[in-house]
Scaffold this active site. Structure first.
Site, short mmCIF file in Angstrom:
data_model
loop_
_atom_site.label_atom_id
_atom_site.label_comp_id
_atom_site.label_asym_id
_atom_site.label_seq_id
_atom_site.Cartn_x
_atom_site.Cartn_y
_atom_site.Cartn_z
N ASP A 20 29.35 33.56 38.06
CA ASP A 20 28.02 33.71 38.68
C ASP A 20 27.52 35.13 38.39
OD1 ASP A 20 30.04 34.78 40.33
OD2 ASP A 20 28.88 34.49 42.17
N HIS A 251 37.24 42.47 41.81
CA HIS A 251 37.65 41.09 42.09
C HIS A 251 37.82 40.27 40.81
CE1 HIS A 251 36.39 41.97 46.20
NE2 HIS A 251 35.18 42.26 45.78
C1 BDR Z 1 33.49 37.52 44.74
O1 BDR Z 1 32.15 37.35 45.21
C2 BDR Z 1 31.23 37.79 44.24
O2 BDR Z 1 30.22 38.57 44.81
C3 BDR Z 1 32.02 38.56 43.21
O3 BDR Z 1 31.45 38.42 41.92
C4 BDR Z 1 33.40 37.97 43.29
O4 BDR Z 1 33.53 36.84 42.46
C5 BDR Z 1 34.22 38.50 45.65
O5 BDR Z 1 34.24 38.02 46.95
CA CA Z 2 31.84 36.36 40.76
#
Ligand code: BDR
Ligand code: CA
Length: 328
Positions: A20, A251
């Site tokens: 995303d 992340h």
């Molecule tokens: C996840 O949420 C999104 O905002 C980041 O891209 C990551 O995949 C972290 O909680």
């Molecule tokens: Ca993400």
């Protein structure tokens, strides 16, 4: 668990990325292009940080910038399984999802067909070999499971960034963003019988890029690395409130690195994981059966998900050296 390094790098496995795109998604994408350990054969987008369509545009532009304009990109689900997309996270990722950085527009368009269709097609084409890295809400993956119930048998491994085992959530006190954005899809994916690794907030919130790392990227001779450094400026701003200093949790890049065996987990028990789909305060929570914590996580009946709780080395040096290794 890890393949011998030479074998992995000479004969990289095929990977499908579901994302995303988002700032940390952009870093994960750049990492998967730069690492010699992965052959990225397809990308699907899903609404999360931005809409699925905007995520595809960011992804195509990044691919062009990084010298891989031909990797197929398919637009996936706009809305979660039960509900509607609520507009993403501009306060975290910027209005365009990549921190306001203007990339040159790629002339390439998304492929015909949806992201779940692309995933199923690639799973059949690379039967037994394809590896999934899922770093957004799991709507597309759950849909692909419905389209092809044998998907888990066709896939070598799925690595999911999401959830929180013992760590607090980042959207609600208990829910992480990717799972909170589509708890029903997350529940379906966690319940499927595949070779699955979960990379939750427990380990991503301790894999943090600092301002010195960002300055390193900004000073890089590689334009892609410099653009990533610029994007991180926005992301660092968001994290000031959380960590008390400009920095950012990695992340999605960490999930990508674990999937390609670029970094090794130190502690990753195989445990039962369920997702709360009720409408109360627990909605979106990963209910991880951590009761083996005090006795070294003995085998659990019905457990199928390896949950990464810590990694064997510091992540930033590996991420930075991969992003600057002349592979763009
Ligand atoms: C996840 O949420 C999104 O905002 C980041 O891209 C990551 O995949 C972290 O909680
Ligand atoms: Ca993400």
């Amino acid at each position: 668990m890890a393949e011998p390094e030479t074998m992995n790098q000479l004969n990289p496995a095929p990977f499908y990325l579901d994302c995303d795109t988002g700032i940390d998604d952009a870093l994960a994408l750049a990492y998967l292009i730069a690492t010699p350990r992965a052959n990225l054969v397809g990308i699907g987008t899903v609404s999360g940080n931005v809409s699925a369509a905007a995520g595809a545009r960011n992804t195509l532009d990044l691919l062009k910038f990084a010298g891989h304009p031909d990797i197929p990109v398919a637009i996936g689900a706009h809305d979660p399984q039960n509900g509607v997309f609520r507009g993403g996270a501009p306060h975290v990722h910027g209005d365009n999802g990549i921190g306001g950085v203007d990339l040159i527009r790629s002339q390439h368009q998304p492929v015909q067909g949806s992201a779940p269709e692309l995933l199923v097609q690639l799973a059949r084409e690379y039967a037994g070999e394809l590896r999934i890295v899922a770093i957004g809400p799991l709507t597309n993956i759950a849909e692909a499971l419905r389209m092809e119930p044998k998907l888990p048998e066709l896939i070598a491994e799925i690595t999911v960034m999401g959830g929180a085992a013992l760590a607090p959530g980042n959207i609600t006190p208990v829910a992480e963003a990717n799972f909170a954005n589509d708890p029903e899809a997350a529940a379906d994916v966690m319940a499927a019988d595949w070779n699955m690794t979960l990379v939750p907030l427990d380990v991503t919130m301790t894999s943090v890029l600092e301002e010195s790392h960002r300055q390193e990227l900004l000073a890089s001779p590689h334009p892609v690395s410099r653009a990533l450094g610029e994007m991180l400026g926005h992301y660092f701003g968001f994290y000031v409130e959380i960590f008390g200093r400009p920095c950012a949790a990695m992340h999605d890049p960490l999930a990508a690195a674990i999937a390609v065996r670029g970094v090794e987990p130190a502690l990753a028990p195989t445990i039962r994981v369920e997702v709360d789909t009720t409408s109360g305060p627990g909605r979106g929570q990963t209910v991880c059966d951590m009761r083996g914590l005090y006795v070294g996580y003995p085998d659990q009946r019905g457990a199928r998900c390896r949950v990464v709780l810590s990694i064997a080395e510091e992540f930033p040096p590996h991420l930075l050296s991969t992003l600057q290794a002349d592979r763009f």
